[in-house]
Design an enzyme around this catalytic site. Structure first.
Site, short mmCIF file in Angstrom:
data_model
loop_
_atom_site.label_atom_id
_atom_site.label_comp_id
_atom_site.label_asym_id
_atom_site.label_seq_id
_atom_site.Cartn_x
_atom_site.Cartn_y
_atom_site.Cartn_z
CB SER A 30 45.67 53.72 63.01
OG SER A 30 45.01 52.63 63.59
N GLY A 82 36.76 52.32 60.72
CA GLY A 82 37.25 51.23 61.55
C GLY A 82 36.33 50.99 62.73
CD GLU A 103 34.29 57.31 64.68
OE1 GLU A 103 35.51 57.28 64.43
OE2 GLU A 103 33.79 56.65 65.59
C1 5RP Z 1 37.56 56.44 66.41
C2 5RP Z 1 37.08 55.05 66.16
C3 5RP Z 1 37.98 54.16 65.38
O1 5RP Z 1 37.27 53.66 64.30
C4 5RP Z 1 38.43 53.03 66.26
O2 5RP Z 1 38.99 53.54 67.44
C5 5RP Z 1 39.44 52.13 65.54
O3 5RP Z 1 40.63 52.83 65.36
P1 5RP Z 1 41.91 52.16 64.71
O4 5RP Z 1 41.63 51.99 63.25
O5 5RP Z 1 43.02 53.15 64.99
O6 5RP Z 1 42.16 50.83 65.40
O7 5RP Z 1 36.01 54.65 66.53
O8 5RP Z 1 36.68 57.15 67.23
#
Ligand code: 5RP
Length: 221
Positions: A30, A82, A103
């Site tokens: 997000s 993130g 990622e």
């Molecule tokens: C996805 C991730 C995201 O970076 C992590 O879950 C953070 O997400 P958000 O910005 O929705 O809090 O690792 O695999």
């Protein structure tokens, strides 16, 4: 200030790390969605993006940003993503959105990892957030037993989730990850583990931390 406002704030701050005309690596989640929105609205031109998930690729394409295959790129100046938790050294837990493997691949291409989070993600020791591990389904039970025996962690399959790579996610609760690099190296070599959501080897060099009083910039050597 709401969490969405904090995310929007760090997303906006991350634009300072985008070199006009260059490629960027784009994460998932997000906060990254807010970054893609901010990038599109900013008009800062980018040559294209390497994305860490089908979801981010769709959003980038919808914003008119060209999405490149990771195989077509040898280096990225920056990767913006993130995290679920970040510690005082820039080590992170990631994978809440099940995109951890891609990622890590995109982070590996990048010269600099800029992590964008709100202050609730900052921790002294990683592990309060359940650690995501992408596994080949055949290995899931054995990997879960190893977590219990070696680290006292309880691994549970994330029901109904199949990753972009067609694999499963285990979420491991009850860990205190005092040596992230060591645990990352150990778990990554268990048979059937595709990747573990500890980002120590690929930790952040910069963290943009959203707080009610503004964005703090943390840098890690
Ligand atoms: C996805 C991730 C995201 O970076 C992590 O879950 C953070 O997400 P958000 O910005 O929705 O809090 O690792 O695999």
């Amino acid at each position: 200030m709401t969490q969405d406002e904090l995310k929007a704030q760090v997303a906006q701050a991350a634009l300072a790390y985008v070199q006009p005309g260059a490629l960027i690596g784009v994460g998932t989640g997000s906060t990254v969605n807010a970054f893609i929105k901010a990038l599109a609205a900013s008009g800062v031109p980018v040559a294209g993006a390497v994305s860490s998930s089908e979801a981010s690729s769709r959003l980038l394409a919808a914003a008119g940003i060209k999405v490149l295959d990771a195989a077509a790129v040898t280096e990225l100046p920056v990767y913006i993503d993130g995290a679920d938790e970040i510690d005082g050294q820039g080590c992170m837990i990631k994978g809440g959105g099940a995109a951890l493997t891609r990622e890590k691949i995109v982070a590996d291409l990048a010269q600099r990892f800029v992590c964008i989070v709100d202050a609730s993600k900052q921790v002294a020791v990683l592990g309060r957030y359940p650690l995501p591990v992408e596994v080949i389904p055949m290995a899931a039970a054995q990997v879960a037993r190893r977590f219990a025996a070696q680290y006292g962690g309880e691994a549970v399959r994330r029901e109904g989730v199949v990753t972009d790579n067609g694999q499963h996610i285990l979420d491991v609760r009850g860990l205190a990850i005092t040596d992230p690099a060591a645990m990352e190296a150990e778990v990554n070599q268990w048979p059937g583990v595709v990747s573990v959501g500890i980002f120590a080897r690929h930790r952040a060099q910069v963290c943009l931390l959203g707080t009610p009083t503004g964005v703090q910039t943390l840098t890690f050597a």
